[in-house]
Every structure is written in structure tokens, then in C-alpha cells.
Design a protein around this motif. Structure first.
Motif, short mmCIF file in Angstrom:
data_model
loop_
_atom_site.label_atom_id
_atom_site.label_comp_id
_atom_site.label_asym_id
_atom_site.label_seq_id
_atom_site.Cartn_x
_atom_site.Cartn_y
_atom_site.Cartn_z
N LEU A 9 0.82 -1.21 0.00
CA LEU A 9 0.00 0.00 0.00
C LEU A 9 0.86 1.26 0.00
CD1 LEU A 9 -2.89 -1.01 2.42
CD2 LEU A 9 -3.03 -0.61 -0.05
N ILE A 10 1.93 1.26 0.76
CA ILE A 10 2.82 2.42 0.78
C ILE A 10 3.47 2.60 -0.58
CG2 ILE A 10 4.98 3.32 1.77
CD1 ILE A 10 4.05 2.07 4.47
N ALA A 11 3.93 1.52 -1.18
CA ALA A 11 4.53 1.60 -2.52
C ALA A 11 3.50 2.10 -3.53
CB ALA A 11 5.09 0.25 -2.93
N TYR A 12 2.28 1.57 -3.45
CA TYR A 12 1.22 2.03 -4.34
C TYR A 12 0.98 3.52 -4.18
CZ TYR A 12 -3.43 3.42 -5.66
OH TYR A 12 -4.49 4.13 -6.19
N ASN A 13 0.91 3.98 -2.95
CA ASN A 13 0.64 5.39 -2.67
C ASN A 13 1.66 6.29 -3.38
OD1 ASN A 13 -1.06 7.29 -1.11
ND2 ASN A 13 0.88 7.76 -0.09
N PHE A 14 2.92 5.95 -3.27
CA PHE A 14 3.94 6.78 -3.89
C PHE A 14 3.98 6.60 -5.41
CE2 PHE A 14 5.24 7.14 0.53
CZ PHE A 14 5.32 8.52 0.61
#
Length: 167
Positions: A9-14
């Protein structure tokens, strides 16, 4: 919540932030800073994105038990390049924070009263979801300027980054 899920999710967000910023690089400074109508609440494309960045920054600080009282001022970001530079700093700070997380820390509360707060993973999901809302506003504005950022869906991210698909 599992760390691998939060990492995705963090990777997706960025990844999604980057797609928006890339589209923003194609608009003029006037389009980037001009008041938009209808106004989704942040005045301009720049205002929307500075608010989104400020939220990522502020919640990370809170989760790390740091002072989060400073609020970013959109006037400090004259253009997309300045905003992208600051967002790159925030990305690295989030990745550093994420590297120290595990299933135990993700499933604990945070702040002054951890028993009364959301779990760390729930707040991170909130940050990602908040970004989704404001990226969609920015995407609508960008599309109006003839610069659609393209698909911002999580499954598009996963198709481009299969390393986040378990199994």
C-alpha cells in the motif's frame, strides 16, 4: 495486518503520487497554481497536492511520535519541481519508517493513548485512502487541462509491480 500488505500500500501510494506529479509537469505554472472551479476545497491543483503531501508528512510524524504541528504552506512550492523534490524526501522518510515496522508494531495503537487509538496499520490505510481522494481530484483537474495521469488503480500498480503480489 501483515507487513507485506502495508508495504504494498505504501509503494502504491507513492507510485500513484508519482503519476500525478508526472502529469503535473506537463501543465503551466499558471495552470498549476490557478484557482479552480469547482473548488474541491484546496483552491488549486497545487493546493490539493500540497495538502496531500502535508497529510502524508503529518501522519508519518505522528506515527513516529514526533511533533506534527508544522503545516506545509502551498506558497513554499512555486512549481511542480519544488513539490516533487519535497515529495521525494517524504517518500524516503516513509520507506525508512516502513522498514522498521513488523506485524507487532502494525497491530498496536499509537500516540498518547494507544489503547484508544486506531492501530498503526489502520492509520496507514487512512493515509493511502486520503491520498486516493485527493489524487482523484487532481486527476480530474489535470484531465481538464488535457493531461490525464492515466489509470491510478491499485490493480494497475500490481500489474506493473508483481513483486507485491504474494505467492
Amino acid at each position: 495486518m501483515y507487513k507485506a500488505d502495508i508495504s504494498a500500500l505504501i509503494a502504491y501510494n507513492f507510485w500513484a503520487d508519482d503519476r500525478i506529479l508526472t502529469a503535473c509537469e506537463q501543465v503551466s505554472v499558471d495552470e498549476f497554481t490557478r484557482e479552480i472551479t469547482p473548488n474541491p476545497g484546496w483552491g488549486s491543483l497545487r493546493g490539493i497536492l500540497v495538502h496531500a503531501l502535508d497529510t502524508e508528512y503529518g501522519w508519518r510524524l505522528i506515527l513516529q511520535a514526533q511533533d506534527a504541528s508544522e503545516i506545509m504552506d502551498e506558497a513554499d512550492f512555486a512549481d511542480v519541481a519544488t513539490l516533487r523534490t519535497r515529495w521525494d524526501v517524504e517518500r524516503m522518510a516513509w520507506l525508512t519508517y516502513e522498514s522498521g515496522l513488523n506485524e507487532v508494531t502494525l497491530n498496536k495503537g499509537y500516540g498518547e493513548d494507544p489503547k484508544a487509538s486506531l492501530k498503526v496499520w489502520q492509520k496507514i490505510v487512512h493515509v493511502v485512502n486520503h491520498g486516493t481522494q485527493h489524487r482523484s481530484e487532481a486527476a480530474a483537474v489535470l484531465t481538464g487541462f488535457g493531461q490525464s495521469p492515466g489509470e491510478l488503480d491499485f490493480d494497475t500498480f500490481l500489474a506493473e509491480h508483481p513483486e507485491y503480489i504474494p505467492g
